[in-house]
Motif scaffolding. Structure first.
Motif, PDB file in Angstrom:
ATOM      1  N   LEU A 166      37.426  64.638  35.140  1.00  0.00           N
ATOM      2  CA  LEU A 166      36.274  64.357  35.755  1.00  0.00           C
ATOM      3  C   LEU A 166      34.669  65.439  35.555  1.00  0.00           C
ATOM      4  CD1 LEU A 166      37.682  62.913  39.685  1.00  0.00           C
ATOM      5  CD2 LEU A 166      36.432  61.634  37.675  1.00  0.00           C
ATOM      6  N   PHE A 167      35.158  66.663  36.018  1.00  0.00           N
ATOM      7  CA  PHE A 167      33.995  66.973  34.861  1.00  0.00           C
ATOM      8  C   PHE A 167      33.578  67.138  34.288  1.00  0.00           C
ATOM      9  CE2 PHE A 167      34.110  69.767  39.622  1.00  0.00           C
ATOM     10  CZ  PHE A 167      32.565  69.963  39.507  1.00  0.00           C
ATOM     11  N   TRP A 168      35.004  67.230  32.954  1.00  0.00           N
ATOM     12  CA  TRP A 168      34.432  67.497  32.105  1.00  0.00           C
ATOM     13  C   TRP A 168      33.383  65.908  31.250  1.00  0.00           C
ATOM     14  CZ3 TRP A 168      36.933  63.315  27.774  1.00  0.00           C
ATOM     15  CH2 TRP A 168      36.442  64.168  26.742  1.00  0.00           C
ATOM     16  N   VAL A 169      33.538  64.848  31.857  1.00  0.00           N
ATOM     17  CA  VAL A 169      33.139  63.916  31.361  1.00  0.00           C
ATOM     18  C   VAL A 169      31.674  63.491  32.136  1.00  0.00           C
ATOM     19  CG1 VAL A 169      32.995  61.139  32.879  1.00  0.00           C
ATOM     20  CG2 VAL A 169      34.977  62.192  31.266  1.00  0.00           C
ATOM     21  N   TYR A 170      31.666  63.846  33.448  1.00  0.00           N
ATOM     22  CA  TYR A 170      30.538  64.270  34.436  1.00  0.00           C
ATOM     23  C   TYR A 170      29.171  65.296  33.448  1.00  0.00           C
ATOM     24  CZ  TYR A 170      27.448  65.489  37.653  1.00  0.00           C
ATOM     25  OH  TYR A 170      25.716  65.544  38.718  1.00  0.00           O
ATOM     26  N   ASN A 171      30.011  66.617  32.869  1.00  0.00           N
ATOM     27  CA  ASN A 171      29.275  67.299  33.028  1.00  0.00           C
ATOM     28  C   ASN A 171      28.600  67.273  31.006  1.00  0.00           C
ATOM     29  OD1 ASN A 171      28.714  69.324  34.825  1.00  0.00           O
ATOM     30  ND2 ASN A 171      31.132  70.191  33.903  1.00  0.00           N
ATOM     31  N   ASN A 172      29.445  65.959  30.120  1.00  0.00           N
ATOM     32  CA  ASN A 172      29.120  66.527  28.987  1.00  0.00           C
ATOM     33  C   ASN A 172      29.200  64.588  28.660  1.00  0.00           C
ATOM     34  OD1 ASN A 172      30.438  69.020  27.229  1.00  0.00           O
ATOM     35  ND2 ASN A 172      31.844  68.073  29.013  1.00  0.00           N
ATOM     36  N   PHE A 173      29.135  63.415  29.428  1.00  0.00           N
ATOM     37  CA  PHE A 173      28.887  62.138  29.226  1.00  0.00           C
ATOM     38  C   PHE A 173      27.874  61.589  29.975  1.00  0.00           C
ATOM     39  CE2 PHE A 173      32.748  64.003  26.510  1.00  0.00           C
ATOM     40  CZ  PHE A 173      32.642  63.744  25.606  1.00  0.00           C
ATOM     41  N   ARG A 174      27.680  61.674  31.584  1.00  0.00           N
ATOM     42  CA  ARG A 174      26.933  60.860  32.322  1.00  0.00           C
ATOM     43  C   ARG A 174      25.744  60.417  32.039  1.00  0.00           C
ATOM     44  NH1 ARG A 174      25.755  66.589  34.342  1.00  0.00           N
ATOM     45  NH2 ARG A 174      24.434  66.725  35.315  1.00  0.00           N
ATOM     46  N   PHE A 175      25.238  58.782  32.221  1.00  0.00           N
ATOM     47  CA  PHE A 175      24.143  58.182  31.662  1.00  0.00           C
ATOM     48  C   PHE A 175      23.159  58.581  32.905  1.00  0.00           C
ATOM     49  CE2 PHE A 175      27.230  54.831  30.224  1.00  0.00           C
ATOM     50  CZ  PHE A 175      27.613  56.003  29.056  1.00  0.00           C
ATOM     51  N   PHE A 176      23.839  58.913  34.050  1.00  0.00           N
ATOM     52  CA  PHE A 176      22.314  59.135  35.022  1.00  0.00           C
ATOM     53  C   PHE A 176      23.246  60.490  35.691  1.00  0.00           C
ATOM     54  CE2 PHE A 176      23.035  54.830  34.482  1.00  0.00           C
ATOM     55  CZ  PHE A 176      21.816  54.573  33.808  1.00  0.00           C
ATOM     56  N   VAL A 201      42.536  57.590  35.437  1.00  0.00           N
ATOM     57  CA  VAL A 201      42.392  56.800  34.448  1.00  0.00           C
ATOM     58  C   VAL A 201      40.825  55.871  34.760  1.00  0.00           C
ATOM     59  CG1 VAL A 201      43.860  58.051  32.708  1.00  0.00           C
ATOM     60  CG2 VAL A 201      43.915  55.316  33.389  1.00  0.00           C
ATOM     61  N   PHE A 202      41.627  55.102  35.560  1.00  0.00           N
ATOM     62  CA  PHE A 202      40.643  54.059  36.464  1.00  0.00           C
ATOM     63  C   PHE A 202      39.383  54.195  36.869  1.00  0.00           C
ATOM     64  CE2 PHE A 202      44.767  52.481  35.830  1.00  0.00           C
ATOM     65  CZ  PHE A 202      44.442  50.878  35.401  1.00  0.00           C
ATOM     66  N   TRP A 203      39.234  55.526  36.880  1.00  0.00           N
ATOM     67  CA  TRP A 203      37.754  56.459  37.976  1.00  0.00           C
ATOM     68  C   TRP A 203      37.197  57.048  36.863  1.00  0.00           C
ATOM     69  CZ3 TRP A 203      42.141  55.243  40.903  1.00  0.00           C
ATOM     70  CH2 TRP A 203      42.618  54.507  42.022  1.00  0.00           C
ATOM     71  N   LEU A 204      37.168  57.419  35.720  1.00  0.00           N
ATOM     72  CA  LEU A 204      36.490  57.446  34.617  1.00  0.00           C
ATOM     73  C   LEU A 204      35.386  57.300  34.875  1.00  0.00           C
ATOM     74  CD1 LEU A 204      39.288  59.422  32.186  1.00  0.00           C
ATOM     75  CD2 LEU A 204      38.492  60.264  34.109  1.00  0.00           C
ATOM     76  N   TRP A 205      34.971  56.123  34.743  1.00  0.00           N
ATOM     77  CA  TRP A 205      33.757  55.678  34.694  1.00  0.00           C
ATOM     78  C   TRP A 205      32.584  56.108  35.457  1.00  0.00           C
ATOM     79  CZ3 TRP A 205      31.285  52.316  38.390  1.00  0.00           C
ATOM     80  CH2 TRP A 205      32.176  51.790  39.369  1.00  0.00           C
ATOM     81  N   MET A 206      32.793  56.353  36.698  1.00  0.00           N
ATOM     82  CA  MET A 206      32.681  57.001  37.915  1.00  0.00           C
ATOM     83  C   MET A 206      31.828  58.452  37.756  1.00  0.00           C
ATOM     84  SD  MET A 206      34.529  55.576  40.614  1.00  0.00           S
ATOM     85  CE  MET A 206      33.534  56.252  42.104  1.00  0.00           C
ATOM     86  N   PRO A 207      32.180  59.351  37.651  1.00  0.00           N
ATOM     87  CA  PRO A 207      31.910  60.259  36.170  1.00  0.00           C
ATOM     88  C   PRO A 207      30.544  60.434  35.096  1.00  0.00           C
ATOM     89  CG  PRO A 207      34.219  60.847  35.705  1.00  0.00           C
ATOM     90  CD  PRO A 207      33.035  59.363  37.659  1.00  0.00           C
ATOM     91  N   LEU A 208      31.128  58.869  34.689  1.00  0.00           N
ATOM     92  CA  LEU A 208      30.160  58.314  33.850  1.00  0.00           C
ATOM     93  C   LEU A 208      28.247  58.148  33.957  1.00  0.00           C
ATOM     94  CD1 LEU A 208      29.888  58.511  30.430  1.00  0.00           C
ATOM     95  CD2 LEU A 208      31.327  56.349  30.421  1.00  0.00           C
ATOM     96  N   LEU A 209      29.171  57.662  34.795  1.00  0.00           N
ATOM     97  CA  LEU A 209      27.549  56.620  35.257  1.00  0.00           C
ATOM     98  C   LEU A 209      26.945  57.748  36.496  1.00  0.00           C
ATOM     99  CD1 LEU A 209      27.005  53.761  35.867  1.00  0.00           C
ATOM    100  CD2 LEU A 209      28.147  53.885  38.108  1.00  0.00           C
ATOM    101  N   GLY A 210      27.454  58.827  36.999  1.00  0.00           N
ATOM    102  CA  GLY A 210      26.130  59.868  37.451  1.00  0.00           C
ATOM    103  C   GLY A 210      26.829  60.123  38.675  1.00  0.00           C
ATOM    104  N   PHE A 211      28.600  59.740  39.346  1.00  0.00           N
ATOM    105  CA  PHE A 211      28.661  60.005  40.796  1.00  0.00           C
ATOM    106  C   PHE A 211      29.256  61.302  40.363  1.00  0.00           C
ATOM    107  CE2 PHE A 211      28.577  56.063  41.239  1.00  0.00           C
ATOM    108  CZ  PHE A 211      28.310  55.589  42.563  1.00  0.00           C
ATOM    109  N   HIS A 212      29.101  62.819  41.692  1.00  0.00           N
ATOM    110  CA  HIS A 212      29.684  63.232  41.144  1.00  0.00           C
ATOM    111  C   HIS A 212      31.079  64.125  41.510  1.00  0.00           C
ATOM    112  CE1 HIS A 212      30.584  68.734  41.718  1.00  0.00           C
ATOM    113  NE2 HIS A 212      28.904  68.104  41.197  1.00  0.00           N
ATOM    114  N   PRO A 213      32.198  64.279  40.503  1.00  0.00           N
ATOM    115  CA  PRO A 213      33.312  64.268  41.185  1.00  0.00           C
ATOM    116  C   PRO A 213      33.736  65.381  41.887  1.00  0.00           C
ATOM    117  CG  PRO A 213      33.052  65.769  38.903  1.00  0.00           C
ATOM    118  CD  PRO A 213      31.369  65.414  39.776  1.00  0.00           C
ATOM    119  N   ALA A 214      32.852  65.565  42.964  1.00  0.00           N
ATOM    120  CA  ALA A 214      33.654  65.933  44.476  1.00  0.00           C
ATOM    121  C   ALA A 214      33.408  64.961  45.564  1.00  0.00           C
ATOM    122  CB  ALA A 214      32.738  67.750  44.624  1.00  0.00           C
ATOM    123  N   MET A 215      32.514  64.213  44.802  1.00  0.00           N
ATOM    124  CA  MET A 215      32.252  63.047  45.927  1.00  0.00           C
ATOM    125  C   MET A 215      32.960  61.942  45.339  1.00  0.00           C
ATOM    126  SD  MET A 215      28.077  61.737  45.762  1.00  0.00           S
ATOM    127  CE  MET A 215      28.318  60.734  46.489  1.00  0.00           C
TER     128      MET A 215
END
Length: 306
Positions: free
Chosen positions: A64-74, A138-152
């Motif tokens: 989740l952090f890998w997606v959030y830190n490298n690819f998030r849109f917002f 894998v079904f949740w990986l779109w959420m850090p991509l959108l910008g939700f913090h992994p802890a949330m």
């Protein structure tokens, strides 16, 4: 990194007290929902899930952090309105994870654990996978991509899991009509655990039943169709190791043993449970259609031969 409590660990005493209360209530109601060996197997599966969760959650958090830190849109702030958004986003993700877990054998291999009990009570809620946590995220990986913090995301996933504990009971018949219309309830989830052809692969909701109604997988519990819990073909074991890995073994046998094309070997991973490359298998839709065509036949799913 915001610090949120591990609410699942804090809820363990509540789980124990709730199971004792349910046992008392169902005994008073003369409903035999508990069997000692079955309940202990479910509890053992739950404890194994918690222990393995320390490892799987580390992997999930890294992903989740890998997606959030490298690819998030917002960047969605951690505030009151973002918790409303993540409630719906997580529940939508859970619906599709849960539905695909019934429609793809690779995911069913881990999810079948939760359906393996022929009893339905609060201990059944604890009968959790030992393997699914390592790849179902894998079904949740779109959420850090959108910008939700992994802890949330992890916190909301835990909230959803806690909600689903109380709906594993026969002590509650129906909730108020307005509640049944919107939320997942014991009645809706009893259907989900049914091996009756009419009930197979229905009501995949986490918290909100609206997704099933939107996407055509809703089935109400019928008074004239008592739920038969368990699998179409039950595994008949209380051994936690066998419960956790039996379907993995069966799947790998279908993939690697016998003469079949490379394509068909691969299809055993992604096709639904019951699919066979030679067309002799029956899917849940086939069983439901046959059952409806024969006019609510008296034959039990357990009596069917495959």
């Amino acid at each position: 990194m915001p610090e949120f409590p591990n609410i699942i660990l804090f809820a363990i005493p509540f789980f124990i007290l709730a199971m004792l209360l349910e046992l008392y209530v169902t005994t008073k109601q003369q409903i035999k929902t508990y069997e000692a060996k079955d309940a202990f197997s479910s509890i053992a599966m739950g404890l194994g899930n918690v222990f393995l969760g320390f490892l799987s959650k580390a992997i999930v958090l890294l992903a989740l952090f890998w997606v959030y830190n490298n690819f998030r849109f917002f960047t969605i702030p951690i505030t009151w309105w973002s918790f409303i958004l993540i409630f719906f986003a997580d529940d939508f993700s859970y619906y599709w994870f849960h539905r695909i877990s019934h429609e793809s054998r690779l995911f069913w291999a881990s999810h079948v654990v939760h359906h393996s009990s022929q009893k339905y009570n609060l201990s059944t809620a604890l009968r959790q996978t030992w393997s699914g946590g390592f790849y179902s995220f894998v079904f949740w990986l779109w959420m850090p991509l959108l910008g939700f913090h992994p802890a949330m995301i992890l916190l909301q996933m835990s909230i959803s899991l806690l909600y689903q504990f109380w709906i594993h009971t026969e002590a509650i018949d129906k909730m108020p009509k307005w509640f049944e219309e919107v939320f997942n309830t014991p009645s809706h989830h009893r259907v989900h655990h049914g091996s009756n052809p009419l009930y197979l692969d229905r009501n995949h909701a986490g918290i909100l039943i609206i997704w099933d109604k939107l996407f055509g997988t809703f089935q109400p519990e019928l008074k004239n169709e008592k739920v038969i819990y368990g699998l179409v073909k039950n595994i008949d074991t209380y051994n936690p190791i066998k419960i956790a890995f039996l379907e993995w073994g069966n799947m790998f046998k279908d993939v690697f043993i016998g003469k079949k094309s490379l394509k068909n070997r691969f299809l055993y991973f992604i096709k639904p449970p019951g699919w066979t490359h030679d067309g002799t298998g029956k899917l849940s839709d086939d069983l439901r259609r046959e059952w409806l065509e024969t006019g609510f036949q008296s034959e039990s799913p357990k009596e069917k031969k495959f």
